[in-house]
Motif scaffolding. Structure first.
Motif, PDB file in Angstrom:
ATOM      1  N   VAL A 124       7.915  -0.339 -23.575  1.00  0.00           N
ATOM      2  CA  VAL A 124       7.947  -0.989 -24.890  1.00  0.00           C
ATOM      3  C   VAL A 124       7.181  -2.304 -24.849  1.00  0.00           C
ATOM      4  CG1 VAL A 124       9.454  -2.045 -26.609  1.00  0.00           C
ATOM      5  CG2 VAL A 124      10.096   0.143 -25.581  1.00  0.00           C
ATOM      6  N   ASP A 125       7.371  -3.070 -23.764  1.00  0.00           N
ATOM      7  CA  ASP A 125       6.624  -4.324 -23.611  1.00  0.00           C
ATOM      8  C   ASP A 125       5.119  -4.049 -23.567  1.00  0.00           C
ATOM      9  OD1 ASP A 125       8.986  -5.778 -23.461  1.00  0.00           O
ATOM     10  OD2 ASP A 125       9.079  -5.640 -21.282  1.00  0.00           O
ATOM     11  N   LEU A 126       4.730  -3.014 -22.817  1.00  0.00           N
ATOM     12  CA  LEU A 126       3.305  -2.692 -22.697  1.00  0.00           C
ATOM     13  C   LEU A 126       2.736  -2.269 -24.050  1.00  0.00           C
ATOM     14  CD1 LEU A 126       0.770  -2.254 -21.025  1.00  0.00           C
ATOM     15  CD2 LEU A 126       1.632   0.020 -20.413  1.00  0.00           C
ATOM     16  N   SER A 127       3.476  -1.456 -24.787  1.00  0.00           N
ATOM     17  CA  SER A 127       3.030  -1.049 -26.115  1.00  0.00           C
ATOM     18  C   SER A 127       2.807  -2.260 -27.005  1.00  0.00           C
ATOM     19  CB  SER A 127       4.076  -0.111 -26.737  1.00  0.00           C
ATOM     20  OG  SER A 127       3.737   0.213 -28.057  1.00  0.00           O
ATOM     21  N   THR A 128       3.726  -3.226 -26.952  1.00  0.00           N
ATOM     22  CA  THR A 128       3.591  -4.442 -27.751  1.00  0.00           C
ATOM     23  C   THR A 128       2.386  -5.256 -27.315  1.00  0.00           C
ATOM     24  OG1 THR A 128       5.993  -4.523 -28.065  1.00  0.00           O
ATOM     25  CG2 THR A 128       4.767  -6.561 -28.456  1.00  0.00           C
ATOM     26  N   THR A 129       2.148  -5.328 -25.999  1.00  0.00           N
ATOM     27  CA  THR A 129       1.002  -6.068 -25.474  1.00  0.00           C
ATOM     28  C   THR A 129      -0.307  -5.470 -25.972  1.00  0.00           C
ATOM     29  OG1 THR A 129       2.212  -6.752 -23.489  1.00  0.00           O
ATOM     30  CG2 THR A 129      -0.192  -6.753 -23.356  1.00  0.00           C
ATOM     31  N   VAL A 130      -0.416  -4.132 -25.949  1.00  0.00           N
ATOM     32  CA  VAL A 130      -1.637  -3.473 -26.425  1.00  0.00           C
ATOM     33  C   VAL A 130      -1.806  -3.692 -27.926  1.00  0.00           C
ATOM     34  CG1 VAL A 130      -2.880  -1.292 -26.599  1.00  0.00           C
ATOM     35  CG2 VAL A 130      -1.488  -1.764 -24.577  1.00  0.00           C
ATOM     36  N   LEU A 131      -0.695  -3.623 -28.666  1.00  0.00           N
ATOM     37  CA  LEU A 131      -0.769  -3.847 -30.108  1.00  0.00           C
ATOM     38  C   LEU A 131      -1.264  -5.258 -30.411  1.00  0.00           C
ATOM     39  CD1 LEU A 131      -0.231  -2.642 -32.889  1.00  0.00           C
ATOM     40  CD2 LEU A 131       2.129  -3.440 -32.703  1.00  0.00           C
ATOM     41  N   HIS A 132      -0.804  -6.235 -29.631  1.00  0.00           N
ATOM     42  CA  HIS A 132      -1.289  -7.613 -29.811  1.00  0.00           C
ATOM     43  C   HIS A 132      -2.800  -7.688 -29.561  1.00  0.00           C
ATOM     44  CE1 HIS A 132       2.570  -9.108 -30.623  1.00  0.00           C
ATOM     45  NE2 HIS A 132       3.009  -9.324 -29.392  1.00  0.00           N
ATOM     46  N   ALA A 133      -3.287  -6.930 -28.570  1.00  0.00           N
ATOM     47  CA  ALA A 133      -4.724  -6.926 -28.280  1.00  0.00           C
ATOM     48  C   ALA A 133      -5.509  -6.336 -29.452  1.00  0.00           C
ATOM     49  CB  ALA A 133      -4.993  -6.135 -27.000  1.00  0.00           C
ATOM     50  N   VAL A 134      -4.965  -5.285 -30.065  1.00  0.00           N
ATOM     51  CA  VAL A 134      -5.625  -4.691 -31.236  1.00  0.00           C
ATOM     52  C   VAL A 134      -5.680  -5.711 -32.369  1.00  0.00           C
ATOM     53  CG1 VAL A 134      -5.481  -2.898 -33.001  1.00  0.00           C
ATOM     54  CG2 VAL A 134      -4.951  -2.342 -30.618  1.00  0.00           C
ATOM     55  N   ARG A 135      -4.568  -6.376 -32.630  1.00  0.00           N
ATOM     56  CA  ARG A 135      -4.534  -7.371 -33.701  1.00  0.00           C
ATOM     57  C   ARG A 135      -5.520  -8.507 -33.441  1.00  0.00           C
ATOM     58  NH1 ARG A 135       1.989  -7.410 -33.978  1.00  0.00           N
ATOM     59  NH2 ARG A 135       2.278  -5.766 -35.547  1.00  0.00           N
ATOM     60  N   ARG A 136      -5.580  -8.921 -32.180  1.00  0.00           N
ATOM     61  CA  ARG A 136      -6.513 -10.006 -31.844  1.00  0.00           C
ATOM     62  C   ARG A 136      -7.950  -9.562 -32.079  1.00  0.00           C
ATOM     63  NH1 ARG A 136      -7.423 -12.384 -25.739  1.00  0.00           N
ATOM     64  NH2 ARG A 136      -9.278 -13.647 -26.228  1.00  0.00           N
ATOM     65  N   ALA A 137      -8.273  -8.330 -31.677  1.00  0.00           N
ATOM     66  CA  ALA A 137      -9.643  -7.830 -31.868  1.00  0.00           C
ATOM     67  C   ALA A 137      -9.996  -7.748 -33.350  1.00  0.00           C
ATOM     68  CB  ALA A 137      -9.788  -6.460 -31.209  1.00  0.00           C
ATOM     69  N   VAL A 138      -9.034  -7.341 -34.173  1.00  0.00           N
ATOM     70  CA  VAL A 138      -9.274  -7.272 -35.620  1.00  0.00           C
ATOM     71  C   VAL A 138      -9.408  -8.671 -36.192  1.00  0.00           C
ATOM     72  CG1 VAL A 138      -8.229  -6.608 -37.829  1.00  0.00           C
ATOM     73  CG2 VAL A 138      -8.150  -5.026 -35.880  1.00  0.00           C
ATOM     74  N   ARG A 139      -8.551  -9.574 -35.755  1.00  0.00           N
ATOM     75  CA  ARG A 139      -8.585 -10.959 -36.249  1.00  0.00           C
ATOM     76  C   ARG A 139      -9.912 -11.625 -35.902  1.00  0.00           C
ATOM     77  NH1 ARG A 139      -4.317 -12.403 -33.961  1.00  0.00           N
ATOM     78  NH2 ARG A 139      -5.168 -13.506 -32.162  1.00  0.00           N
ATOM     79  N   GLU A 140     -10.450 -11.313 -34.728  1.00  0.00           N
ATOM     80  CA  GLU A 140     -11.711 -11.911 -34.281  1.00  0.00           C
ATOM     81  C   GLU A 140     -12.923 -11.155 -34.801  1.00  0.00           C
ATOM     82  OE1 GLU A 140     -11.243 -11.908 -30.069  1.00  0.00           O
ATOM     83  OE2 GLU A 140      -9.857 -13.615 -30.052  1.00  0.00           O
ATOM     84  N   ARG A 190     -15.160   4.718 -26.332  1.00  0.00           N
ATOM     85  CA  ARG A 190     -15.311   3.870 -25.137  1.00  0.00           C
ATOM     86  C   ARG A 190     -15.644   2.434 -25.523  1.00  0.00           C
ATOM     87  NH1 ARG A 190     -15.256   6.045 -19.991  1.00  0.00           N
ATOM     88  NH2 ARG A 190     -16.176   4.100 -19.216  1.00  0.00           N
ATOM     89  N   GLN A 191     -16.389   2.248 -26.620  1.00  0.00           N
ATOM     90  CA  GLN A 191     -16.679   0.886 -27.080  1.00  0.00           C
ATOM     91  C   GLN A 191     -15.383   0.190 -27.526  1.00  0.00           C
ATOM     92  OE1 GLN A 191     -20.026   2.330 -29.805  1.00  0.00           O
ATOM     93  NE2 GLN A 191     -20.686   0.243 -29.340  1.00  0.00           N
ATOM     94  N   VAL A 192     -14.547   0.927 -28.253  1.00  0.00           N
ATOM     95  CA  VAL A 192     -13.279   0.363 -28.680  1.00  0.00           C
ATOM     96  C   VAL A 192     -12.432   0.014 -27.459  1.00  0.00           C
ATOM     97  CG1 VAL A 192     -11.132   0.791 -29.951  1.00  0.00           C
ATOM     98  CG2 VAL A 192     -13.319   1.626 -30.858  1.00  0.00           C
ATOM     99  N   ALA A 193     -12.414   0.923 -26.470  1.00  0.00           N
ATOM    100  CA  ALA A 193     -11.633   0.686 -25.259  1.00  0.00           C
ATOM    101  C   ALA A 193     -12.117  -0.563 -24.532  1.00  0.00           C
ATOM    102  CB  ALA A 193     -11.720   1.904 -24.342  1.00  0.00           C
ATOM    103  N   GLU A 194     -13.446  -0.783 -24.491  1.00  0.00           N
ATOM    104  CA  GLU A 194     -13.983  -1.972 -23.825  1.00  0.00           C
ATOM    105  C   GLU A 194     -13.574  -3.248 -24.565  1.00  0.00           C
ATOM    106  OE1 GLU A 194     -18.106  -1.079 -23.791  1.00  0.00           O
ATOM    107  OE2 GLU A 194     -17.946   0.388 -22.145  1.00  0.00           O
ATOM    108  N   ILE A 195     -13.567  -3.180 -25.892  1.00  0.00           N
ATOM    109  CA  ILE A 195     -13.147  -4.335 -26.689  1.00  0.00           C
ATOM    110  C   ILE A 195     -11.698  -4.692 -26.374  1.00  0.00           C
ATOM    111  CG2 ILE A 195     -12.618  -5.083 -29.052  1.00  0.00           C
ATOM    112  CD1 ILE A 195     -15.103  -3.423 -29.930  1.00  0.00           C
ATOM    113  N   LEU A 196     -10.865  -3.672 -26.295  1.00  0.00           N
ATOM    114  CA  LEU A 196      -9.448  -3.908 -26.024  1.00  0.00           C
ATOM    115  C   LEU A 196      -9.218  -4.335 -24.577  1.00  0.00           C
ATOM    116  CD1 LEU A 196      -7.827  -0.953 -27.993  1.00  0.00           C
ATOM    117  CD2 LEU A 196      -8.125  -3.331 -28.715  1.00  0.00           C
ATOM    118  N   ARG A 197      -9.955  -3.731 -23.652  1.00  0.00           N
ATOM    119  CA  ARG A 197      -9.799  -4.105 -22.232  1.00  0.00           C
ATOM    120  C   ARG A 197     -10.085  -5.585 -22.034  1.00  0.00           C
ATOM    121  NH1 ARG A 197     -13.994  -1.513 -18.208  1.00  0.00           N
ATOM    122  NH2 ARG A 197     -15.303  -2.850 -19.525  1.00  0.00           N
ATOM    123  N   ASP A 198     -11.121  -6.086 -22.693  1.00  0.00           N
ATOM    124  CA  ASP A 198     -11.461  -7.509 -22.549  1.00  0.00           C
ATOM    125  C   ASP A 198     -10.317  -8.402 -23.018  1.00  0.00           C
ATOM    126  OD1 ASP A 198     -13.895  -6.727 -21.592  1.00  0.00           O
ATOM    127  OD2 ASP A 198     -14.974  -7.081 -23.487  1.00  0.00           O
TER     128      ASP A 198
END
Length: 356
Positions: free
Chosen positions: A4-20, A61-69
């Motif tokens: 659950v923590d990991l899911s939340t962490t990934v979701l935060h990364a998605v939100r950050r990528a959208v915000r940026e 893969r481009q989306v994955a790279e954005i999130l990995r960063d």
């Protein structure tokens, strides 16, 4: 870090990528992470990049790279790797994972059968009105219990005069005299409360009425009474009874269950820990969607994971073994599993016997 923590962490990364503005796609309500399959990379994997690729107009893969960063250096995540068309694979920090396991088991044991209860619906006063039919009555009662566990003040009523036999199934409702906020009308059971009680008794009858989604017909055969692995109700109740027996066995052998600060031996317990961690979200989802069948399926999964854990790493010493720290921690985990099963059955209105 728990799933659950990991899911939340990934979701935060998605939100950050959208915000940026690095990713132009709707942010999902949740991100699903799963244990990697045998031969896979890391501890967990997610297909969220494939999910977002279409709306974002990018290759997965481009989306994955954005999130990995944006996941690099996240607490509890030791590494992120991209595989295949764009799967994100996570390796967790071992020390952080051990701490999460300790905290999870302690939280379950501390909160007891109320583990997973919350206040998300506090202040809400939903009015449920159900059809004058036994499956509708039992389903509405289970929904009432789930909503109340999330803080709602629920009023339950029947479209007609309630059947007196419903009380033997744990249902208490009055005749409706006002407009309903929500009507509860699952596919009818095709039997009366008296008939089900005569054939199955209250526990098997309630489980049979609740174990499948309301839009499906509920199988209500005598197999609900079978004490075999094919019967999901028996599996769940037997797992609970076995978990309680483990705790009693530890007491007879004279060793204490591991305390809050002790490490948890996770041998064979990855799926069980994941399901225990997900229990609050399952309760919240079952309440939100007014779907007690979600909880029934979850309890069946917890029972299966408990037996896998029990077989892979017996909580009690075998033969000439002396009780060890591993046995104490496994007993604590068994106790937590039994607590979740008992609490979940209670919300469905089904008894959880100590002995079967």
């Amino acid at each position: 870090m728990t799933p659950v923590d990991l899911s939340t962490t990934v979701l935060h990364a998605v939100r950050r990528a959208v915000r940026e503005d690095a990713l132009r796609a709707p942010v999902p309500a949740r991100v699903r992470v799963e244990r990697t399959r045998p031969g896979g990379r890391g501890d967990y994997a997610s297909a969220v990049a494939l999910q977002l690729a279409g709306p974002a107009g990018l290759a997965a893969r481009q989306v994955a790279e954005i999130l990995r960063d944006r996941l690099a250096g996240a607490p509890g995540v030791a590494g992120v790797e991209i595989t295949g068309p764009g799967f994100l694979n996570f390796t967790l920090d071992a020390a952080t994972g051990a701490a999460a396991h300790r905290a999870l088991v302690h939280r379950v044991r501390e909160q007891g059968e109320r583990y997973g209860y919350g206040d998300a619906l506090a202040g809400q006063r939903p009015r449920l009105v159900h059809a004058r039919e036994v499956r509708a009555a039992v389903t509405a009662d289970a929904v009432r219990r789930l909503l109340a566990a999330q803080g709602a003040d629920v009023h339950l009523a029947c479209e007609g005069e309630p059947d007196p036999d419903w009380t033997r199934l744990g249902v208490s409702a009055e005749a409706s005299d006002a407009q309903a906020e929500a009507l509860v009308r699952p596919v009818p059971a095709g039997d009366t409360a008296a008939g089900l009680l005569t054939r199955l008794g209250p526990d098997a009858a309630r489980w049979g009425l609740l174990r499948v989604a309301g839009h499906d017909r509920a199988p209500l055969g005598n197999d609900l009474l079978a004490q075999t692995e094919a019967n999901a109700l028996f599996r769940v109740r037997y797992a609970h009874a076995r978990a309680r027996a483990v705790v009693r066995g530890a007491a007879r052998l004279g060793f204490a269950v591991a305390g809050p600060g002790a490490d948890i031996d996770a041998t064979g317990a990855a799926d069980l820990l994941t399901l225990l961690d997900a229990h609050p979200a399952v309760l919240a989802g079952a309440a939100r969607h007014r779907a007690p069948d979600r909880l029934a399926r979850h309890l069946d999964a917890v029972a299966a994971a408990f037996f896998d854990f029990h077989d892979a790493a017996p909580p009690l010493p075998v033969g000439d073994e002396k009780p060890s720290a591993a046995h104490r921690s496994r007993t604590a985990l068994a106790e937590a599993a039994g607590t979740v099963l008992a609490g979940g059955l209670s919300l469905l209105g089904v008894r959880a016997p100590e002995h079967l």
